[in-house]
Design a protein around this motif. Structure first.
Motif, PDB file in Angstrom:
ATOM      1  N   ALA A 206       6.079   6.264  -3.289  1.00  0.00           N
ATOM      2  CA  ALA A 206       6.596   5.344  -2.268  1.00  0.00           C
ATOM      3  C   ALA A 206       7.770   5.950  -1.514  1.00  0.00           C
ATOM      4  O   ALA A 206       8.021   5.598  -0.359  1.00  0.00           O
ATOM      5  CB  ALA A 206       7.017   4.028  -2.916  1.00  0.00           C
ATOM      6  N   GLY A 207       8.488   6.881  -2.166  1.00  0.00           N
ATOM      7  CA  GLY A 207       9.609   7.550  -1.513  1.00  0.00           C
ATOM      8  C   GLY A 207       9.207   8.777  -0.717  1.00  0.00           C
ATOM      9  O   GLY A 207      10.068   9.504  -0.218  1.00  0.00           O
ATOM     10  N   GLY A 208       7.898   9.030  -0.603  1.00  0.00           N
ATOM     11  CA  GLY A 208       7.411  10.136   0.208  1.00  0.00           C
ATOM     12  C   GLY A 208       7.220  11.449  -0.541  1.00  0.00           C
ATOM     13  O   GLY A 208       6.812  12.448   0.065  1.00  0.00           O
ATOM     14  N   PRO A 248      -2.399   1.750   0.441  1.00  0.00           N
ATOM     15  CA  PRO A 248      -1.249   1.142   1.136  1.00  0.00           C
ATOM     16  C   PRO A 248      -0.402   0.256   0.234  1.00  0.00           C
ATOM     17  O   PRO A 248       0.810   0.144   0.437  1.00  0.00           O
ATOM     18  CB  PRO A 248      -1.906   0.323   2.256  1.00  0.00           C
ATOM     19  N   ALA A 249      -1.016  -0.383  -0.760  1.00  0.00           N
ATOM     20  CA  ALA A 249      -0.266  -1.302  -1.625  1.00  0.00           C
ATOM     21  C   ALA A 249       0.837  -0.599  -2.395  1.00  0.00           C
ATOM     22  O   ALA A 249       1.807  -1.227  -2.816  1.00  0.00           O
ATOM     23  CB  ALA A 249      -1.215  -1.990  -2.599  1.00  0.00           C
ATOM     24  N   LEU A 250       0.702   0.715  -2.574  1.00  0.00           N
ATOM     25  CA  LEU A 250       1.697   1.455  -3.350  1.00  0.00           C
ATOM     26  C   LEU A 250       2.992   1.675  -2.586  1.00  0.00           C
ATOM     27  O   LEU A 250       4.009   2.017  -3.171  1.00  0.00           O
ATOM     28  CB  LEU A 250       1.128   2.812  -3.790  1.00  0.00           C
ATOM     29  N   THR A 251       2.968   1.522  -1.278  1.00  0.00           N
ATOM     30  CA  THR A 251       4.183   1.712  -0.489  1.00  0.00           C
ATOM     31  C   THR A 251       4.698   0.419   0.116  1.00  0.00           C
ATOM     32  O   THR A 251       5.782   0.401   0.704  1.00  0.00           O
ATOM     33  CB  THR A 251       3.926   2.710   0.662  1.00  0.00           C
ATOM     34  N   ALA A 252       3.928  -0.656  -0.023  1.00  0.00           N
ATOM     35  CA  ALA A 252       4.352  -1.929   0.571  1.00  0.00           C
ATOM     36  C   ALA A 252       5.553  -2.499  -0.178  1.00  0.00           C
ATOM     37  O   ALA A 252       5.604  -2.476  -1.399  1.00  0.00           O
ATOM     38  CB  ALA A 252       3.205  -2.937   0.538  1.00  0.00           C
ATOM     39  N   VAL A 253       6.513  -2.991   0.583  1.00  0.00           N
ATOM     40  CA  VAL A 253       7.689  -3.631  -0.009  1.00  0.00           C
ATOM     41  C   VAL A 253       7.633  -5.115   0.341  1.00  0.00           C
ATOM     42  O   VAL A 253       7.618  -5.474   1.517  1.00  0.00           O
ATOM     43  CB  VAL A 253       8.994  -3.020   0.536  1.00  0.00           C
ATOM     44  N   PRO A 254       7.558  -6.004  -0.660  1.00  0.00           N
ATOM     45  CA  PRO A 254       7.480  -7.438  -0.353  1.00  0.00           C
ATOM     46  C   PRO A 254       8.750  -7.925   0.312  1.00  0.00           C
ATOM     47  O   PRO A 254       9.828  -7.382   0.096  1.00  0.00           O
ATOM     48  CB  PRO A 254       7.310  -8.079  -1.745  1.00  0.00           C
TER      49      PRO A 254
END
Length: 319
Positions: A206-208, A248-254
């Motif tokens: 998620a941090g690239g 995409p769900a691995l980088t999504a921030v609620p």
């Protein structure tokens, strides 16, 4: 009076200052009683905990009673009526300390509250408060004592699980690279712990840092094969596949949840939830429905102040 075992053994007075417990055997007695978490301990078991077979005093029962007397004297010096915390019953000696007066009890209560909290920010805050209670290794100085070893193992596992849960909450809050950095040392210490590695992989991805995340999985896979002859479990294998597919769900921030606000009062915010006293709170609230003033009585250390504060907080919240 409060007690600490999440680090070196310590007793704190009402003013927060540590209180000296003289003589190693007296401290060992206190540690053994705290390790039994409010359960009675027979005199024979306490004697075995305090003295090895080769160093038994001539009169073990009298020697134990001396240590009990010394510990009660310390408690009485800290708090009037404190000596009553250590009592002798038919089934043995028992330290009547409420769970919230022991740091491991407060730690467990905060972790339990975090487990059922919905908002990741709330979970992270509760777990941070819980982890802040640790001052070093649990029961430091008593690691080799038979009474402490099983409890130390349980506490260390709970500590690791709390660190993982906080990392998961912070990942949900978008603190990816900070979490990845903090998890690095833990992964080094526990290289075969799959949940820990999975959290590090998620934070890195998620941090690239995609290549680092994938490399973490390969390192785990190699270690498991070489050291245990095993393959990675299905959960982390599924996560690895999701990383390869750039899910995409691995980088999504609620979206951040609105913080809950306590009513503005002069009541202190409790560090933990009140455990096992719901019926007492209900009874006090019922009595206050027909009386403007109520006096709580009982011996020192039984939790009168905590019960009063919890009742007041619930009445304020109810409007």
């Amino acid at each position: 009076m409060r007690f600490g075992v999440l680090g070196p053994l310590v007793v704190w007075g009402a003013d927060g200052r540590p209180v000296t417990v003289p003589v190693l055997k007296t401290r060992s007695l206190l540690a053994a009683l705290l390790a039994h978490e409010g359960r009675a301990v027979s005199a024979d078991r306490l004697i075995d905990s305090l003295w090895d077979a080769g160093e038994l005093p001539g009169n073990p029962s009298a020697a134990l009673q001396t240590r009990v007397w010394q510990l009660r004297k310390v408690f009485e010096r800290v708090e009037a009526g404190g000596r009553e915390l250590l009592q002798l019953r038919d089934d043995g000696y028992v330290l009547r300390a409420v769970p919230e007066s022991v740091d491991m009890g407060r730690f467990g209560a905060l972790v339990a509250r975090a487990r059922v909290a919905d908002a990741p920010g709330t979970r992270a805050d509760l777990l941070s408060d819980a982890l802040a209670l640790w001052r070093g290794a649990a029961f430091s100085g008593f690691e080799d004592a038979a009474f402490a070893r099983p409890l130390i193992a349980r506490l260390e596992e709970t500590l690791l699980a709390a660190l993982e849960a906080r990392a998961e909450a912070r990942i949900a809050l978008g603190e990816h690279l900070d979490v990845a950095e903090e998890l690095h040392e833990l992964v080094v210490l526990h290289p075969l712990r799959e949940r820990l590695r999975a959290l590090q992989m998620r934070a890195l991805f998620a941090g690239g840092r995609v290549s680092d995340a994938l490399a973490g999985y390969q390192e785990l896979r190699t270690r498991l094969a070489n050291e245990l002859g095993l393959d990675p479990g299905p959960e982390i294998t599924t996560l690895h596949q999701a990383l390869l597919e750039q899910a995409p769900a691995l980088t999504a921030v609620p979206p951040a949840a609105a913080p809950s606000r306590r009513p503005i009062t002069n009541l202190p915010a409790p560090l933990t939830g009140l455990i096992g006293r719901q019926s007492a709170v209900a009874e006090v609230k019922s009595l206050l429905a027909t009386a403007r003033q109520l006096t709580l009585t009982g011996s020192g250390g039984v939790g009168k102040t905590r019960l009063a504060l919890e009742t007041a907080a619930q009445l304020v919240a109810a409007g």
